[in-house]
Design an enzyme around this catalytic site. Sequence first.
Site, PDB file in Angstrom:
ATOM      1  N   GLU A 116       0.849  -1.204   0.000  1.00  0.00           N
ATOM      2  CA  GLU A 116       0.000   0.000   0.000  1.00  0.00           C
ATOM      3  C   GLU A 116       0.872   1.236   0.000  1.00  0.00           C
ATOM      4  O   GLU A 116       1.923   1.245   0.629  1.00  0.00           O
ATOM      5  CB  GLU A 116      -0.839   0.064   1.289  1.00  0.00           C
ATOM      6  N   LYS A 118       2.179   4.658   1.371  1.00  0.00           N
ATOM      7  CA  LYS A 118       2.190   5.251   2.711  1.00  0.00           C
ATOM      8  C   LYS A 118       1.788   6.711   2.540  1.00  0.00           C
ATOM      9  O   LYS A 118       2.572   7.546   2.077  1.00  0.00           O
ATOM     10  CB  LYS A 118       3.578   5.127   3.337  1.00  0.00           C
ATOM     11  N   ASP A 120       1.022  10.471   3.187  1.00  0.00           N
ATOM     12  CA  ASP A 120       1.703  11.434   4.032  1.00  0.00           C
ATOM     13  C   ASP A 120       0.659  12.380   4.613  1.00  0.00           C
ATOM     14  O   ASP A 120       0.378  13.441   4.078  1.00  0.00           O
ATOM     15  CB  ASP A 120       2.741  12.197   3.208  1.00  0.00           C
ATOM     16  N   TYR A 228      -6.871   2.144   6.129  1.00  0.00           N
ATOM     17  CA  TYR A 228      -5.848   1.129   5.889  1.00  0.00           C
ATOM     18  C   TYR A 228      -5.809  -0.007   6.903  1.00  0.00           C
ATOM     19  O   TYR A 228      -5.037  -0.934   6.742  1.00  0.00           O
ATOM     20  CB  TYR A 228      -4.466   1.753   5.711  1.00  0.00           C
ATOM     21  N   LYS A 317      10.683   3.617   2.933  1.00  0.00           N
ATOM     22  CA  LYS A 317      10.551   5.040   2.635  1.00  0.00           C
ATOM     23  C   LYS A 317      11.141   5.402   1.266  1.00  0.00           C
ATOM     24  O   LYS A 317      12.106   4.788   0.806  1.00  0.00           O
ATOM     25  CB  LYS A 317      11.265   5.866   3.720  1.00  0.00           C
ATOM     26  N   CYS A 411      19.592  46.920 -12.200  1.00  0.00           N
ATOM     27  CA  CYS A 411      19.871  45.591 -12.745  1.00  0.00           C
ATOM     28  C   CYS A 411      21.296  45.178 -12.384  1.00  0.00           C
ATOM     29  O   CYS A 411      22.244  45.939 -12.624  1.00  0.00           O
ATOM     30  CB  CYS A 411      19.702  45.626 -14.258  1.00  0.00           C
ATOM     31  N   CYS A 414      23.245  45.135 -16.060  1.00  0.00           N
ATOM     32  CA  CYS A 414      23.464  46.327 -16.896  1.00  0.00           C
ATOM     33  C   CYS A 414      23.284  47.634 -16.131  1.00  0.00           C
ATOM     34  O   CYS A 414      23.438  48.712 -16.707  1.00  0.00           O
ATOM     35  CB  CYS A 414      22.542  46.300 -18.111  1.00  0.00           C
ATOM     36  N   CYS A 429      14.100  44.578 -15.112  1.00  0.00           N
ATOM     37  CA  CYS A 429      15.190  45.444 -15.569  1.00  0.00           C
ATOM     38  C   CYS A 429      14.698  46.229 -16.776  1.00  0.00           C
ATOM     39  O   CYS A 429      14.092  45.665 -17.691  1.00  0.00           O
ATOM     40  CB  CYS A 429      16.385  44.574 -15.963  1.00  0.00           C
ATOM     41  N   CYS A 435      20.747  45.308 -22.163  1.00  0.00           N
ATOM     42  CA  CYS A 435      21.116  44.491 -21.014  1.00  0.00           C
ATOM     43  C   CYS A 435      21.679  43.160 -21.509  1.00  0.00           C
ATOM     44  O   CYS A 435      20.975  42.388 -22.174  1.00  0.00           O
ATOM     45  CB  CYS A 435      19.899  44.254 -20.119  1.00  0.00           C
TER      46      CYS A 435
HETATM   47  S1  IVH Z   1      -0.416   0.799   8.833  1.00  0.00           S
HETATM   48  C1  IVH Z   1       0.378  -1.133  12.762  1.00  0.00           C
HETATM   49  N1  IVH Z   1      -0.766   1.684   6.384  1.00  0.00           N
HETATM   50  O1  IVH Z   1       2.274   5.739   8.718  1.00  0.00           O
HETATM   51  C2  IVH Z   1       0.194  -0.512  11.442  1.00  0.00           C
HETATM   52  N2  IVH Z   1       0.076   3.188   8.024  1.00  0.00           N
HETATM   53  O2  IVH Z   1       4.735   5.263  10.582  1.00  0.00           O
HETATM   54  C3  IVH Z   1       0.014   0.922  11.530  1.00  0.00           C
HETATM   55  N3  IVH Z   1       0.448   5.471   7.197  1.00  0.00           N
HETATM   56  O3  IVH Z   1       1.000   6.269  11.892  1.00  0.00           O
HETATM   57  C4  IVH Z   1      -0.062   1.679  10.309  1.00  0.00           C
HETATM   58  N4  IVH Z   1      -0.224   5.114   5.138  1.00  0.00           N
HETATM   59  O4  IVH Z   1      -0.296   7.283   9.962  1.00  0.00           O
HETATM   60  C5  IVH Z   1      -0.355   1.974   7.637  1.00  0.00           C
HETATM   61  N5  IVH Z   1      -1.158   2.355   4.187  1.00  0.00           N
HETATM   62  C6  IVH Z   1      -0.758   2.644   5.435  1.00  0.00           C
HETATM   63  C7  IVH Z   1      -0.332   3.948   5.806  1.00  0.00           C
HETATM   64  C8  IVH Z   1       0.095   4.163   7.125  1.00  0.00           C
HETATM   65  C9  IVH Z   1       0.232   6.019   5.989  1.00  0.00           C
HETATM   66  C10 IVH Z   1       0.997   6.189   8.396  1.00  0.00           C
HETATM   67  C11 IVH Z   1       0.197   6.017   9.640  1.00  0.00           C
HETATM   68  C12 IVH Z   1       1.147   5.563  10.711  1.00  0.00           C
HETATM   69  C13 IVH Z   1       2.478   5.836  10.106  1.00  0.00           C
HETATM   70  C14 IVH Z   1       3.453   4.787  10.568  1.00  0.00           C
END
Ligand code: IVH
Length: 674
Positions: A116, A118, A120, A228, A317, A411, A414, A429, A435
């Site tokens: 999945e 992650k 932000d 999630y 990451k 400028c 020039c 300018c 120039c």
């Molecule tokens: S699972 C025990 N799935 O990442 C499992 N977390 O550093 C807990 N996050 O605090 C999280 N996308 O806020 C999971 N697809 C995803 C996620 C996700 C973002 C964030 C979440 C968590 C942090 C973990």
Amino acid sequence: MLEFSEAQQRHAELVGKINHANYCYYALDNPQIPDAEYDRLLRELQSLEQIFPDLISPVSPSQRVGHAALKSFAQVQHLMPMLSLDNAFSADDLLAFDKRVRDRLKTADDIQYCCEPKYDGIAVSLLYENGVLVRGATRGDGATGEDITQNVRTIKSIPLQLMGAEFPQLLEVRGEIYMSKRGFAALNQQARANNEKLFVNPRNAAAGSLRQLDSSLTAARPLSMCAYSVGVVEGGTIPSEHFALLQQLKAWGFAISSEVRLAADVAACIAYYDAMGRGRDSLPFDIDGIVFKVNSLELQEQLGFISRAPRWAIAFKFPAQEEITRLNAVEFQVGRTGAITPVARLEPVFVGGVTVSNATLHNRDEIARLGVGIGDRVIVRRAGDVIPQIVAVLTEDRPTDIQPIVFPTCCPVCQAPIEIEEEGSVARCTGGINCAAQVKEAIKHFASRQALDVEGLGDKLVEQLVDAKLINDVADVFALQLPALIALERMGQKSAENLLAAIEKSKTTTLPRFLFALGIRGVGQATANSLAQHFGNLDALGMASSEELQAIPDVGPVVATFIVEFFARDATAELLRRLDEVGVQWPNITPKPLDQLPLAGQTWVLTGTLSLLTREAAKARLQQLGAKVAGSVSAKTHWVVAGESAGSKLAKAVELNIPVLDEQGLLNELEKYA
Ligand code: IVH
């Protein structure tokens, strides 16, 4: 007047329609009714509830608009701790994670993982009792969070009531609240217009929006939620695999990521990570990595937790897109049209996959808004191919020797006075063709690939030629001679000959290229194309009035004035005469009324990354053929061109049954009209 029972029936109908529309829009990413219709339904619901207040229930969609401001957020104890994730920063880290999993399970078999994005954003816990949302909370320290129920209720992708009937009596759903890149840009644009403080990034904007004590402010922010996982589950069952659990959450009304995939083993996880990394910038929201979870909930159970993270999941990451560095100096660059851009010289820092030592500071307003000085510690952001930006200044423990940034009044190249334009943010300018910086930029532009395409006449060489006083304007390029070129540093006989041949070749061009090459303010490739198609030759364009120019689709009053002024100048007439004299030429075009062009009346959408031609060039070609090129897919779209890693626009085209071409398909189509 309606009877209560009739009103009750209509109310139920409206609630059903609105909830269904929300579900299609947010969970299925497949809008079924236009926004205006949605608003109409909501208004009808609200007026019905005004007449019959007894109809109002906590799960009515009317209750998403926000409530009276709180004094502070109450604390909530999580029923089950909200854990965090261990991080992996390399494929080796991921392989080691997979090995730990298999060692602990005492198996040599491949482990199936759910992959999945992650997100932000901000983690959230949503508690449902008998299918009704009763509490929303932040993660806090994992054990205690803050009660943000009022705020989460305003987020339309969060169901107030679960769909279907087969849900546990007590269900805690966990996910991430985030802001899309587009929503973030719109929010900041609005803030900029109101002279308010800008948000640093979408995550920051989402966090700020959730932290509002007045939920009507949250309601006005473009927030989304992606589910999630689950926390407590009582009085019911859930599927035995994570992937299936996500599908179940979707069926209960939640939005889940459309990028979720199953991987048969760790190698497939790495392939997924690589593919998502390549597509990261074209996703509509920010992600900072990939989460891999052991798919079997039974195996998850066996693996358990260590300190505050599960042993069955890991976050791999991506390289950070934001880093902290120091602003060492600011230089002022002069562009082709004289615009002065402050450029930040930074302590080199590795961000977004490359080492960055320069960032744009845009203009005077941006410097004032950031409140940045030389010596400050700043956050630089580099996302995709976008020029690195300074998004914030770290004001804590600020060094004491910060030097203010002084915007020049003359400028730097020039020395001509700098003029501040009416709108206030652009400084320019006034040196014009006197120039050296403007001259260099004008020649670089003239010779560039999309303009006259003089191969070998790159930026460095142009600077060398202007500095050596061999050329002083674009027409001088055609008077260059072999001996003078050979005398230049780092220039051999062969390259000098090649350059002269390329210059000669560039004399035969097209009208759109030539118009673009002239560098008229506001005339980009697409406008140059439209002008060429409309007027067919340079004389007709040169004589056009502002009104005639504004009849062309992408020409507004400002650009029309720039064009008229450009052709009215004596220097322009002189330049055009000299270019004609040296033999710069192009075939004229027989102008066709716009509605007779082959693609007239059609709307096209380009999405994803094109590799055979640039997005700009594809757009220009399509517009030249009479098509309108739009930014979003709707029922009115005729064709969608989907390049590499196309995302939501492609999905929408498929949903709406709009024909989709790949890049080769587009080329074939364009070929027909060549
Ligand atoms: S699972 C025990 N799935 O990442 C499992 N977390 O550093 C807990 N996050 O605090 C999280 N996308 O806020 C999971 N697809 C995803 C996620 C996700 C973002 C964030 C979440 C968590 C942090 C973990």
